[in-house]
Design a protein around this motif. Sequence first.
Motif, PDB file in Angstrom:
ATOM      1  N   PHE A 125       0.824  -1.205   0.000  1.00 10.26           N
ATOM      2  CA  PHE A 125       0.000   0.000   0.000  1.00 10.26           C
ATOM      3  C   PHE A 125       0.863   1.262   0.000  1.00 10.26           C
ATOM      4  N   ILE A 126       0.416   2.278  -0.738  1.00 12.22           N
ATOM      5  CA  ILE A 126       1.069   3.590  -0.706  1.00 12.22           C
ATOM      6  C   ILE A 126       0.008   4.650  -0.451  1.00 12.22           C
ATOM      7  N   ASP A 127       0.424   5.788   0.114  1.00 12.18           N
ATOM      8  CA  ASP A 127      -0.538   6.812   0.535  1.00 12.18           C
ATOM      9  C   ASP A 127      -1.335   7.403  -0.621  1.00 12.18           C
ATOM     10  N   SER A 128      -0.725   7.466  -1.799  1.00  9.29           N
ATOM     11  CA  SER A 128      -1.417   8.088  -2.932  1.00  9.29           C
ATOM     12  C   SER A 128      -2.178   7.065  -3.773  1.00  9.29           C
ATOM     13  N   GLU A 129      -2.545   5.952  -3.157  1.00  4.53           N
ATOM     14  CA  GLU A 129      -3.294   4.901  -3.847  1.00  4.53           C
ATOM     15  C   GLU A 129      -4.783   5.137  -3.651  1.00  4.53           C
ATOM     16  N   ARG A 130      -5.572   4.809  -4.669  1.00  4.17           N
ATOM     17  CA  ARG A 130      -7.020   4.946  -4.575  1.00  4.17           C
ATOM     18  C   ARG A 130      -7.676   3.666  -5.055  1.00  4.17           C
ATOM     19  N   VAL A 131      -8.576   3.120  -4.251  1.00  2.00           N
ATOM     20  CA  VAL A 131      -9.342   1.937  -4.638  1.00  2.00           C
ATOM     21  C   VAL A 131     -10.634   2.401  -5.296  1.00  2.00           C
ATOM     22  N   VAL A 132     -10.912   1.841  -6.472  1.00  6.56           N
ATOM     23  CA  VAL A 132     -12.099   2.216  -7.245  1.00  6.56           C
ATOM     24  C   VAL A 132     -12.862   0.944  -7.587  1.00  6.56           C
ATOM     25  N   TRP A 149     -27.211   7.795 -18.218  1.00  9.11           N
ATOM     26  CA  TRP A 149     -26.812   6.544 -17.571  1.00  9.11           C
ATOM     27  C   TRP A 149     -26.114   6.864 -16.252  1.00  9.11           C
ATOM     28  N   LEU A 150     -25.962   5.833 -15.415  1.00 15.69           N
ATOM     29  CA  LEU A 150     -25.267   6.021 -14.143  1.00 15.69           C
ATOM     30  C   LEU A 150     -23.844   6.499 -14.393  1.00 15.69           C
ATOM     31  N   GLU A 151     -23.415   7.472 -13.615  1.00 18.86           N
ATOM     32  CA  GLU A 151     -22.084   8.066 -13.732  1.00 18.86           C
ATOM     33  C   GLU A 151     -21.476   8.202 -12.336  1.00 18.86           C
ATOM     34  N   PRO A 152     -20.141   8.431 -12.249  1.00 18.59           N
ATOM     35  CA  PRO A 152     -19.203   8.723 -13.333  1.00 18.59           C
ATOM     36  C   PRO A 152     -18.707   7.462 -14.033  1.00 18.59           C
ATOM     37  N   ASP A 153     -18.347   7.628 -15.284  1.00 20.55           N
ATOM     38  CA  ASP A 153     -17.707   6.568 -16.042  1.00 20.55           C
ATOM     39  C   ASP A 153     -16.273   6.375 -15.541  1.00 20.55           C
ATOM     40  N   ILE A 154     -15.774   5.160 -15.600  1.00 18.27           N
ATOM     41  CA  ILE A 154     -14.439   4.847 -15.105  1.00 18.27           C
ATOM     42  C   ILE A 154     -13.379   5.738 -15.739  1.00 18.27           C
ATOM     43  N   CYS A 155     -13.456   5.973 -17.039  1.00 15.33           N
ATOM     44  CA  CYS A 155     -12.415   6.777 -17.704  1.00 15.33           C
ATOM     45  C   CYS A 155     -12.481   8.236 -17.275  1.00 15.33           C
ATOM     46  N   ASP A 156     -13.690   8.786 -17.148  1.00 13.60           N
ATOM     47  CA  ASP A 156     -13.818  10.154 -16.643  1.00 13.60           C
ATOM     48  C   ASP A 156     -13.246  10.256 -15.235  1.00 13.60           C
ATOM     49  N   HIS A 157     -13.484   9.222 -14.438  1.00  9.08           N
ATOM     50  CA  HIS A 157     -13.012   9.253 -13.048  1.00  9.08           C
ATOM     51  C   HIS A 157     -11.490   9.167 -12.972  1.00  9.08           C
ATOM     52  N   LEU A 158     -10.886   8.418 -13.869  1.00  3.09           N
ATOM     53  CA  LEU A 158      -9.428   8.354 -13.885  1.00  3.09           C
ATOM     54  C   LEU A 158      -8.832   9.742 -14.134  1.00  3.09           C
ATOM     55  N   ALA A 174      -6.318  11.662 -11.537  1.00  2.60           N
ATOM     56  CA  ALA A 174      -4.999  12.157 -11.955  1.00  2.60           C
ATOM     57  C   ALA A 174      -4.860  13.644 -11.650  1.00  2.60           C
ATOM     58  N   ALA A 175      -5.927  14.414 -11.876  1.00  2.00           N
ATOM     59  CA  ALA A 175      -5.889  15.850 -11.598  1.00  2.00           C
ATOM     60  C   ALA A 175      -5.755  16.135 -10.114  1.00  2.00           C
ATOM     61  N   ARG A 176      -6.209  15.203  -9.273  1.00  2.32           N
ATOM     62  CA  ARG A 176      -6.098  15.370  -7.820  1.00  2.32           C
ATOM     63  C   ARG A 176      -4.760  14.901  -7.269  1.00  2.32           C
ATOM     64  N   GLY A 177      -3.903  14.373  -8.123  1.00  7.72           N
ATOM     65  CA  GLY A 177      -2.586  13.963  -7.668  1.00  7.72           C
ATOM     66  C   GLY A 177      -2.469  12.522  -7.221  1.00  7.72           C
ATOM     67  N   VAL A 178      -3.503  11.719  -7.471  1.00  4.15           N
ATOM     68  CA  VAL A 178      -3.406  10.287  -7.167  1.00  4.15           C
ATOM     69  C   VAL A 178      -2.389   9.661  -8.110  1.00  4.15           C
ATOM     70  N   SER A 179      -1.550   8.765  -7.586  1.00  8.44           N
ATOM     71  CA  SER A 179      -0.517   8.166  -8.443  1.00  8.44           C
ATOM     72  C   SER A 179      -0.774   6.700  -8.763  1.00  8.44           C
ATOM     73  N   ARG A 180      -1.587   6.011  -7.961  1.00  7.03           N
ATOM     74  CA  ARG A 180      -1.887   4.605  -8.234  1.00  7.03           C
ATOM     75  C   ARG A 180      -3.363   4.353  -8.036  1.00  7.03           C
ATOM     76  N   VAL A 181      -3.962   3.646  -8.980  1.00  3.30           N
ATOM     77  CA  VAL A 181      -5.378   3.306  -8.917  1.00  3.30           C
ATOM     78  C   VAL A 181      -5.515   1.783  -8.909  1.00  3.30           C
ATOM     79  N   LEU A 213      -2.211   9.175 -18.547  1.00  2.20           N
ATOM     80  CA  LEU A 213      -2.321  10.129 -17.446  1.00  2.20           C
ATOM     81  C   LEU A 213      -1.185   9.992 -16.437  1.00  2.20           C
ATOM     82  N   GLY A 214      -0.320   9.001 -16.633  1.00  2.00           N
ATOM     83  CA  GLY A 214       0.768   8.783 -15.690  1.00  2.00           C
ATOM     84  C   GLY A 214       0.344   8.101 -14.410  1.00  2.00           C
TER      85      GLY A 214
END
Length: 358
Positions: free
Chosen positions: A183-190, A249-258, A262-269, A298-299
Amino acid sequence: MSADSVGSGGPLNSGGAFDALLFLSFGGPEKPADVRPFLENVTRGRGVPPERLDEVVEHYLHFGGVSPINQLNLEMIDEIRAELARRGRDLPVYFGNRNWHPYVGEVTEAMHRDGHRRILVFPTSAWGGYSGCRQYHEDIAGAVAGVDDPTLVLRKLPQFAVEAGFRASVADVLRAAMDDLGFIDSERVVFTAHSIPESADRAAGPAADGGHLYSRQVNEAAAEVARLADVDEFDVVWQSRSGPPQVPWLEPDICDHLRTLAARGVSRVVVCPIGFISDHLEVVWDLDSEAADLAAELGLEYVRVPTVGTDPLFIDLIADLVERYADGGGDLTAMGCGDNGTVCRPDCCVPVRRPTRG
């Protein structure tokens, strides 16, 4: 089956042990020539634009025109047979599909010829809603009507999104993936699940409960899985939209969310496809191709968690459900449980009229 029985809600009767299990799934093409007819089966009456259908054909052809779903289902069936045998349950397991061979109607006829009259049905969707539950009742009703034997009972097992065993199995594969990573601090579970039209979600579940059963189940299951896996923060997003662009349709879409992450500075998803039980084509294309490619642009370090598939905890859950109902008992009022196409509640997951294209 009488018209009265279809609308009355619940099983037709509760007596007697069951003598077979039908593993009922979605279906998928086995060769390139199957792809277009299969997709036409899936989308018939749904107002899907022809250009979207052409796009999805290319997705299948990218993988040789073969969906992995049938082979993955057969692997699960092998594990279910073995687990039932370990438990001393001599219950033959058959495989049928909604949209492609082996079609559920043909398989039901074969089961009847083999002498089976009381059959449990395990659908490969955990969820409520029209596509996730009620449409399986319709599949069963059509199959029973094709046999025309009043002694035949096909009992659909209930929705298993609420089952502790399902949630534990998803947490099991999520924990394993996270343990492998560290685990790393900048990780996000989706968590991801199949998007549906907002109108279909409003119509999901009993009207008296306010609808939205599908999205509520996904969100509640994700929260419990996160708790079991010691994940403090997570997101729930949607994937695999296929309808007309003017329909919400139900949102957000996975690609929009990625892009948002990325814009919020998350480095691992870490993406967990909680809405699916096997790595079929929508999972491997939408998550392992489109979303993974976007994450690279998006890096973002991108990790996709396996679906539960043959995870021992998931196979245990299926065997537990079978045993709960195999002798004629079990909770016959459980959401999704019903006989011969009878829905569990008369006003539950009412079909939504879909737009047509002239």
